[in-house]
Design an enzyme around this catalytic site. Structure first.
Site: not given
Ligand code: UD1
Length: 430
Positions: A22-23, A117, A122-124, A305, A327, A397
């Site tokens: 999926k991811n 979820c 979950r910042p970007i 996950d 994480i 999902r």
């Molecule tokens: C993706 C997966 C999710 C999986 C996760 C970790 C998808 C759609 N989702 O989520 O299923 O659990 O990888 O393998 O593919 N972080 C920041 N700033 C950012 C981005 C991330 O601080 O801009 C932090 C997050 O809060 C978290 C860590 O970095 O603590 C890892 O997150 P990330 O690998 O980015 O996970 P997702 O992309 O949200």
């Protein structure tokens, strides 16, 4: 509202076929709009998040032709709208990949700030910092991420934190930037490699995916391709833990065993037998399970996950185990539900201390998120009596025909939508 009703106690036995990841697929579908030619994607999982993303891609004008449940053709030449927003897309995490894809191709994107979820904040910020470093002006207004650039210019980006999403997103945009981009401290997950392979098959120039330094030389145009998504390591791992919890014997087919090494190592540690084949893994749980320690880490560490599924198995293993979540900060919400089934788990900050009980007892529980929902189903399969799992739209999902695949392995499970159907199931199985 659909629910799963389960009568526990049957060991799972047999073979199960795993679908596409999926991811990986979510990123690949987004990247598919980056060319004006038609892209064919195979081995697509037919799950909720994928359908939400495909609808959003259609809404902005791309042609989406669903050849069958697992194959889609996408043509991005008709995109005229760079605004991606609807009530469904707001709820999925991977909508963020459309920012990277549209920004790379059109130098412009307006995408709803992602949901996903509820497993912690979950910042970007890392994604946005990456786009800015490539020359985009990035803003958040009215719930939308707005990104725009005159020119995107390759640069050196160091990710403060290892992030799967940020690595893939920046890689997509940089594929169509001018010159060379280096991403350091990149995520190494199998789906990062899969997306890089997909983009390269469209003419991108990406090297080093799967290591922590990715080098990208931007190209002006991407072209058509046919691509098959890698197998889903999390779906595979979920069935492996279901085999362990039910003292079963399950061969999980269509997998890449290397991607499952962390899961396999833990299953061996707690007393299961695991046999690896070229594209399958067999898990046999014939002896008592014992306790262990596990910490979630980025790949090749133990995946976050997979954490709830592992905890469910440790909940019925001898002795005291610990599960450390490193994480996401809020990924133990299923513990209260599992406690209703007789588990003895105490959460202290990001560590769950699990005292194994002999067995779970069936109860009515709510799926708090996608993976925890699957974990509660596993608990139900191992429990005495009837378990009802509510809110299974979370599970749908990310898992295709979950109940059908489990039933084919001998589980007593049905998808129902009323109390009457639950009663009917209960009568049937008692
Ligand atoms: C993706 C997966 C999710 C999986 C996760 C970790 C998808 C759609 N989702 O989520 O299923 O659990 O990888 O393998 O593919 N972080 C920041 N700033 C950012 C981005 C991330 O601080 O801009 C932090 C997050 O809060 C978290 C860590 O970095 O603590 C890892 O997150 P990330 O690998 O980015 O996970 P997702 O992309 O949200």
């Amino acid at each position: 509202m659909d629910e799963y009703v389960i009568k526990g106690g049957n060991p799972l036995v047999g073979e199960v076929e795993i679908g596409g990841a999926k991811n990986a697929a979510l990123a690949i579908l987004s990247a598919a709009v980056m060319t004006d030619e038609t892209v064919t994607i195979e081995n697509l999982p037919n799950v909720g998040d994928i359908n939400v993303l495909l609808n959003a891609i259609k809404e902005i004008g791309a042609r989406v032709d669903r050849v069958d449940a697992h194959t889609v053709k996408i043509n991005g030449s008709f995109i005229r709208d760079f605004n991606v927003d609807n009530e469904y897309i707001r709820k999925i995490r991977a909508s963020y990949y459309l920012i990277g894809a549209l920004l790379g191709k059109y130098k412009r994107a307006e995408v709803a700030l992602p949901g996903g979820c509820n497993i912690g904040s979950r910042p970007i910020d890392l994604h946005l910092k990456g786009f800015s470093a490539l020359g985009a002006k990035v803003d958040i207004r009215h719930g939308l991420v707005l990104a725009e650039a005159e020119r995107l210019i390759g640069t050196h980006i160091y990710l403060d934190k290892v992030s799967v999403g940020a690595t893939i997103n920046i890689m997509m945009t940089a594929s169509m930037a001018e010159g060379k981009t280096i991403i350091e401290n990149a995520a190494k997950e199998p789906h990062v490699v899969d997306v890089a392979n997909f983009l390269n098959s469209m003419g991108a120039n990406i090297r080093g995916a799967g290591t922590d330094v990715i080098r990208i030389v931007g190209v002006e145009k991407l072209h058509k391709t046919e691509y098959s998504v890698i197998p889903d390591q999390i779906e595979a791992g979920t069935f492996m833990f279901a085999a362990a919890a039910t003292k079963g014997d399950v061969t999980v087919k269509n997998v890449i065993p290397k991607h499952l090494e962390a899961t396999t190592a833990k299953l061996l540690e707690i007393g299961c037998e695991v046999e690896e084949f070229d594209d399958a893994v067999r898990v046999v749980a014939s002896k008592p399970l014992h306790h262990t320690q596990v910490t979630t880490l980025t790949y090749p560490g133990f995946p976050t996950d997979m954490q709830p599924q592992m905890a469910v198995v440790l909940g019925i293993a001898e002795g005291t185990s610990t599960v450390t979540e490193s994480i996401f900060e809020n990924r133990f919400k299923y513990v209260d539900e599992l406690t209703r089934m007789g588990a003895k788990i105490k959460v202290e900050s990001n560590i769950a201390i699990i005292n194994g009980v002999e067995r779970y007892t069936g109860a009515r529980v709510n799926a708090p998120d996608l993976r925890a929902g699957a974990a509660l189903v596993i608990a139900g399969l191992a429990a005495d009596g009837i378990t009802v799992v509510d809110d299974i739209y979370y599970i749908e999902r990310g898992y295709e025909e979950f109940e059908k695949k489990l039933a084919a392995l001998g589980a007593m499970i049905e998808k129902v939508s009323s109390e009457k159907e639950i009663q009917k199931f209960t009568l049937k199985v008692s």
